[in-house]
Design a protein around this motif. Structure first.
Motif, PDB file in Angstrom:
ATOM      1  N   LEU A  28       0.855  -1.178   0.000  1.00 37.78           N
ATOM      2  CA  LEU A  28       0.000   0.000   0.000  1.00 37.78           C
ATOM      3  C   LEU A  28       0.894   1.232   0.000  1.00 37.78           C
ATOM      4  O   LEU A  28       1.843   1.317   0.788  1.00 37.78           O
ATOM      5  N   LEU A  29       0.604   2.172  -0.875  1.00 33.67           N
ATOM      6  CA  LEU A  29       1.298   3.453  -0.894  1.00 33.67           C
ATOM      7  C   LEU A  29       0.402   4.450  -0.178  1.00 33.67           C
ATOM      8  O   LEU A  29      -0.679   4.778  -0.659  1.00 33.67           O
ATOM      9  N   LEU A  30       0.838   4.898   0.978  1.00 34.01           N
ATOM     10  CA  LEU A  30       0.032   5.781   1.817  1.00 34.01           C
ATOM     11  C   LEU A  30       0.590   7.193   1.768  1.00 34.01           C
ATOM     12  O   LEU A  30       1.705   7.461   2.214  1.00 34.01           O
ATOM     13  N   ASP A  31      -0.205   8.098   1.239  1.00 40.85           N
ATOM     14  CA  ASP A  31       0.147   9.512   1.118  1.00 40.85           C
ATOM     15  C   ASP A  31      -0.499  10.247   2.287  1.00 40.85           C
ATOM     16  O   ASP A  31      -1.722  10.238   2.428  1.00 40.85           O
ATOM     17  N   VAL A  32       0.309  10.865   3.147  1.00 38.72           N
ATOM     18  CA  VAL A  32      -0.245  11.542   4.328  1.00 38.72           C
ATOM     19  C   VAL A  32      -0.240  13.071   4.171  1.00 38.72           C
ATOM     20  O   VAL A  32      -0.319  13.802   5.143  1.00 38.72           O
ATOM     21  N   PRO A  63      -3.027  -4.196   8.802  1.00 34.37           N
ATOM     22  CA  PRO A  63      -1.779  -4.290   9.555  1.00 34.37           C
ATOM     23  C   PRO A  63      -0.833  -5.382   9.055  1.00 34.37           C
ATOM     24  O   PRO A  63       0.341  -5.389   9.394  1.00 34.37           O
ATOM     25  N   LYS A  64      -1.328  -6.291   8.237  1.00 34.15           N
ATOM     26  CA  LYS A  64      -0.484  -7.375   7.719  1.00 34.15           C
ATOM     27  C   LYS A  64       0.167  -7.024   6.385  1.00 34.15           C
ATOM     28  O   LYS A  64       1.010  -7.762   5.894  1.00 34.15           O
ATOM     29  N   ARG A  65      -0.238  -5.913   5.809  1.00 28.76           N
ATOM     30  CA  ARG A  65       0.267  -5.502   4.493  1.00 28.76           C
ATOM     31  C   ARG A  65       1.422  -4.513   4.652  1.00 28.76           C
ATOM     32  O   ARG A  65       1.416  -3.671   5.557  1.00 28.76           O
ATOM     33  N   LYS A  66       2.399  -4.595   3.781  1.00 27.72           N
ATOM     34  CA  LYS A  66       3.497  -3.631   3.798  1.00 27.72           C
ATOM     35  C   LYS A  66       2.947  -2.283   3.350  1.00 27.72           C
ATOM     36  O   LYS A  66       2.203  -2.195   2.366  1.00 27.72           O
ATOM     37  N   ILE A  67       3.296  -1.228   4.084  1.00 30.20           N
ATOM     38  CA  ILE A  67       2.791   0.110   3.809  1.00 30.20           C
ATOM     39  C   ILE A  67       3.969   1.061   3.651  1.00 30.20           C
ATOM     40  O   ILE A  67       4.765   1.240   4.581  1.00 30.20           O
ATOM     41  N   TYR A  68       4.084   1.675   2.474  1.00 28.21           N
ATOM     42  CA  TYR A  68       5.089   2.703   2.231  1.00 28.21           C
ATOM     43  C   TYR A  68       4.411   4.046   2.465  1.00 28.21           C
ATOM     44  O   TYR A  68       3.414   4.358   1.824  1.00 28.21           O
ATOM     45  N   VAL A  69       4.935   4.817   3.394  1.00 24.22           N
ATOM     46  CA  VAL A  69       4.318   6.078   3.793  1.00 24.22           C
ATOM     47  C   VAL A  69       5.179   7.232   3.301  1.00 24.22           C
ATOM     48  O   VAL A  69       6.396   7.241   3.493  1.00 24.22           O
ATOM     49  N   TYR A  70       4.525   8.208   2.688  1.00 20.52           N
ATOM     50  CA  TYR A  70       5.261   9.382   2.213  1.00 20.52           C
ATOM     51  C   TYR A  70       4.413  10.634   2.349  1.00 20.52           C
ATOM     52  O   TYR A  70       3.193  10.583   2.522  1.00 20.52           O
ATOM     53  N   CYS A  71       5.096  11.756   2.278  1.00 18.95           N
ATOM     54  CA  CYS A  71       4.451  13.067   2.294  1.00 18.95           C
ATOM     55  C   CYS A  71       5.199  13.934   1.287  1.00 18.95           C
ATOM     56  O   CYS A  71       5.744  13.416   0.315  1.00 18.95           O
TER      57      CYS A  71
END
Length: 110
Positions: A28-32, A63-71
């Motif tokens: 998951l690519l999470l944009d904050v 919570p079991k998935r890899k999450i790449y977090v960026y801003c």
């Protein structure tokens, strides 16, 4: 978890290469960032959850998935990664430098 924990960090160049080579499809690519920032530019298939709304939107994340977090520049994403880790999301990875740095590599060939 500390910011120095390399398991939970990836450099902008490495992230951009993985993104360009479609090696992040499982994650998951999470944009904050904020919605106005998202409208200007965002990565395809990313999920927007602004940092301030992250606590009430945890149910949108696995919570079991890899999450790449960026801003934008990598500051808010550090806070998001630390918060998520304390909430049991142990496969979170901060993208150092944020989209400002990642975008420099997305159009390059190396």
């Amino acid at each position: 978890m500390t910011e120095k924990d390399s398991k939970h960090r990836i450099g902008a160049h490495s992230f951009a290469k993985k993104y360009r080579d479609k090696m992040l499809n499982h994650a998951l690519l999470l944009d904050v960032r904020e919605p106005k920032e998202w409208e200007i530019y965002h990565l395809e298939d990313a999920l927007l959850i602004p940092l301030q709304t992250l606590p009430e939107q945890l149910d949108r994340l696995d919570p079991k998935r890899k999450i790449y977090v960026y801003c934008a520049h990598g500051v808010r994403s550090v806070y998001a990664v630390n918060f998520l880790y304390t909430c049991g999301y142990h496969q979170v990875v901060n993208v150092d430098g944020g989209l400002a740095e990642v975008s420099l590599y997305l159009d390059s060939s190396d």
